[in-house]
Design a protein around this motif. Structure first.
Motif, short mmCIF file in Angstrom:
data_model
loop_
_atom_site.label_atom_id
_atom_site.label_comp_id
_atom_site.label_asym_id
_atom_site.label_seq_id
_atom_site.Cartn_x
_atom_site.Cartn_y
_atom_site.Cartn_z
N LEU A 169 -47.47 -32.99 -40.02
CA LEU A 169 -48.95 -32.11 -39.78
C LEU A 169 -49.48 -32.56 -38.53
O LEU A 169 -50.33 -31.63 -37.98
CB LEU A 169 -50.01 -32.50 -41.18
N GLU A 170 -49.35 -34.15 -38.04
CA GLU A 170 -49.91 -34.10 -36.85
C GLU A 170 -48.87 -34.30 -35.79
O GLU A 170 -49.02 -33.81 -34.61
CB GLU A 170 -50.71 -35.45 -36.90
N GLY A 171 -47.62 -34.57 -36.18
CA GLY A 171 -46.49 -34.46 -35.18
C GLY A 171 -45.91 -33.45 -34.64
O GLY A 171 -45.69 -33.25 -33.53
N SER A 172 -46.27 -31.98 -35.44
CA SER A 172 -45.99 -31.02 -34.70
C SER A 172 -47.02 -29.64 -35.03
O SER A 172 -47.38 -29.46 -36.17
CB SER A 172 -44.62 -30.31 -35.39
N LYS A 173 -47.83 -29.26 -33.82
CA LYS A 173 -48.82 -28.23 -33.91
C LYS A 173 -48.09 -27.10 -34.71
O LYS A 173 -48.85 -26.27 -35.43
CB LYS A 173 -49.18 -27.87 -32.73
N GLN A 174 -46.95 -26.80 -34.25
CA GLN A 174 -46.37 -25.41 -35.10
C GLN A 174 -46.08 -25.63 -36.27
O GLN A 174 -46.61 -24.68 -37.37
CB GLN A 174 -45.06 -25.32 -34.55
N ILE A 224 -68.88 -24.67 -32.61
CA ILE A 224 -69.34 -26.12 -32.42
C ILE A 224 -68.49 -26.93 -33.26
O ILE A 224 -68.07 -26.58 -34.33
CB ILE A 224 -70.80 -26.58 -32.56
N GLU A 225 -67.65 -28.06 -32.66
CA GLU A 225 -66.90 -28.65 -33.65
C GLU A 225 -67.24 -29.96 -34.31
O GLU A 225 -68.43 -30.53 -34.10
CB GLU A 225 -65.64 -29.31 -32.40
N LEU A 226 -66.65 -30.40 -35.39
CA LEU A 226 -66.77 -31.55 -36.35
C LEU A 226 -65.57 -31.80 -36.73
O LEU A 226 -64.63 -31.17 -36.83
CB LEU A 226 -67.99 -31.08 -37.04
N SER A 227 -65.60 -33.05 -37.32
CA SER A 227 -64.36 -33.58 -38.15
C SER A 227 -64.83 -34.03 -39.50
O SER A 227 -65.98 -34.63 -39.73
CB SER A 227 -63.98 -34.86 -37.28
N CYS A 228 -63.78 -33.63 -40.40
CA CYS A 228 -63.86 -33.77 -41.78
C CYS A 228 -62.99 -34.84 -42.04
O CYS A 228 -61.84 -34.95 -41.78
CB CYS A 228 -63.85 -32.72 -42.34
N GLU A 259 -57.05 -28.41 -35.83
CA GLU A 259 -55.91 -29.43 -35.87
C GLU A 259 -56.19 -30.37 -37.23
O GLU A 259 -57.24 -30.63 -37.68
CB GLU A 259 -55.65 -30.11 -34.86
N TYR A 260 -54.69 -30.78 -37.70
CA TYR A 260 -55.06 -31.89 -38.57
C TYR A 260 -54.36 -33.30 -37.99
O TYR A 260 -53.72 -33.10 -36.90
CB TYR A 260 -53.73 -31.63 -39.58
N ASN A 261 -54.93 -34.38 -38.41
CA ASN A 261 -54.60 -35.63 -37.77
C ASN A 261 -54.07 -36.32 -39.23
O ASN A 261 -54.81 -36.18 -40.20
CB ASN A 261 -55.44 -36.42 -37.13
#
Length: 423
Positions: free
Chosen positions: A103-108, A197-201, A289-291
């Motif tokens: 999920l983080e290793g590949s954007k696709q 506007i961005e934020l992180s969950c 995106e996911y990290n």
């Protein structure tokens, strides 16, 4: 318990600071750690991707739990490495297995996951060197600005946002054909620009159950007013003032729930943190995106607001009993300001002595790119130290962080003076 944290940044110092508060923690080790972790734990000179050396350390120090800070070891399969080893498989690893870390290793991979589970995100297409011309054609169908993302891990620097079509085409060629980001840009995702506007969950999951941690907002650009080059993050605030209860409900219903159930449906084994990078477009959240780990510098404002014993939470994750934990959050706001080396995120010098740490009051210095040399704390990276403070409001907390930064010094030290300016 004896616990090992993998990593060396501000995030890992924050984990260490929180974990040593737990009565369940007996001995704490950090590999490789920094000058901050050195004060409260035992640093081990081991690279986070040297799995054999990690195994040796785990067995020799009788480690009972491993907490993975950065993404590299997760994407390379540290969790799977433990499960495959007879002598390690009983030791809980906080972080997803390799298949889920994609999920983080590949954007696709992440984009396809979101499409499959109807998770709101920007429209996109992906390209490689063999169809770069189609990439040019796709760019022509979009309105500026143009968003180009290296598919693989590029240490937070693989995303370009460009206003000029010709420049976007040139950068696409540079990424795909000239390998601007090495293997990370052998594939590039081009997506529509989302204006908001961005934020992180931040979400904790044991693979079945989930708990949502406080939201945070970080500031990626080096320059004030969010200008200049992207960095690993120049500061953060928590909670996010514009994240109202109804907006948070939308995040949970439209994004968190389908993400956690999507992991189960796709058989992606996940025990750890899910970091969801969001953008508020109008009144709706969309995923950028996911990290697969905690963010940095967001960790430095999220964990200080968590009242729970973090080791108890990690035990619940490993036992799949996270549903039995009630998350308790400090009502106060927390903010952090990042002090960086002059020249960062481009070329910068290391080895500059940091002075004034003894003068800090009513704030917590989380060491990042800092190490000990000849009994002095010196800079060892681009992002050197994060100064975290609490306040009744984020304004009050920011003020405290800035007051303490004024007591600190190292040669060519730089920090943004406008964190929270857009709130």
């Amino acid at each position: 318990m004896n616990i090992l944290i993998l990593g060396s940044g501000g995030r890992e110092h924050t984990f260490a600071w929180k974990i040593v508060q737990s009565p369940l923690c007996n001995n704490l080790f950090v590999a490789p750690g920094n000058s901050g972790t050195n004060q409260i734990a035992t640093n081990l000179d081991i690279k986070v991707t040297d799995f054999e050396a990690i195994k040796k350390a785990v067995l020799s120090h009788d480690i009972n739990m491993v907490v993975v800070g950065p993404e590299d070891p997760l994407v390379q399969g540290i969790h799977d490495f433990f499960l495959a080893s007879e002598s390690l498989k009983h030791i809980p690893v906080i972080g997803p297995q390799k298949a889920a870390a994609e999920l983080e290793g590949s954007k696709q991979f992440a984009k396809e996951f979101m499409m499959r589970h109807n998770i709101p995100t920007a429209a996109y297409q992906s390209f490689n060197a063999s169809n770069v011309d189609e990439g040019y054609d796709f760019l022509e169908t979009l309105n500026p600005p143009y968003v180009l993302k290296a598919d693989g891990l590029a240490a937070g620097k693989g995303v370009l946002i460009l206003n000029d079509l010709d420049e976007a085409k040139a950068e696409l060629k540079s990424m795909l054909v000239d390998a601007k980001f090495g293997n990370a840009s052998s594939k590039v995702v081009i997506e529509e620009f989302l204006d908001g506007i961005e934020l992180s969950c931040f979400v904790l999951t044991d693979g079945k159950n989930y708990k949502i941690l406080p939201t945070a907002k970080d500031y990626k650009r080096i320059g004030e007013g969010d200008t200049g080059l992207n960095t690993g993050g120049m500061g953060a605030v928590s909670p996010v003032p514009f994240a109202t209860p109804s907006f948070l409900n939308k995040i949970e219903e439209r994004i968190v729930k389908p993400t956690i159930s999507g992991l189960q449906k796709d058989n992606l084994p996940y025990k750890g943190f899910v970091f969801i990078g969001l953008i508020k477009v109008g009144d709706d959240p969309k995923v950028i995106e996911y990290n697969v780990r905690m963010g940095d510098p967001e960790t430095e404002v999220v964990l200080p607001r968590l009242k729970n014993d973090l080791v108890e939470i990690f035990q619940a994750i490993s036992n799949q009993t996270l549903n039995e934990v009630d998350i308790e959050i400090d009502e106060r706001a927390a903010t952090t300001i990042m002090m960086v080396s002059g020249g960062y995120p481009e070329a910068y010098e290391k080895g500059k002595e940091i002075t004034g740490l003894n003068n800090i009051q009513d704030a917590i210095p989380f060491h990042a790119g800092a190490t000990i040399k000849d009994d002095k704390i010196v800079t060892s990276g681009g992002r050197v130290m994060a100064i975290t403070s609490y306040g009744k409001t984020y304004d009050e907390a920011i003020k405290k962080s800035y007051q303490n930064i004024e007591k600190l010094h190292f040669d060519k030290m730089y920090y943004r003076k406008d964190i929270g300016f857009d709130l």
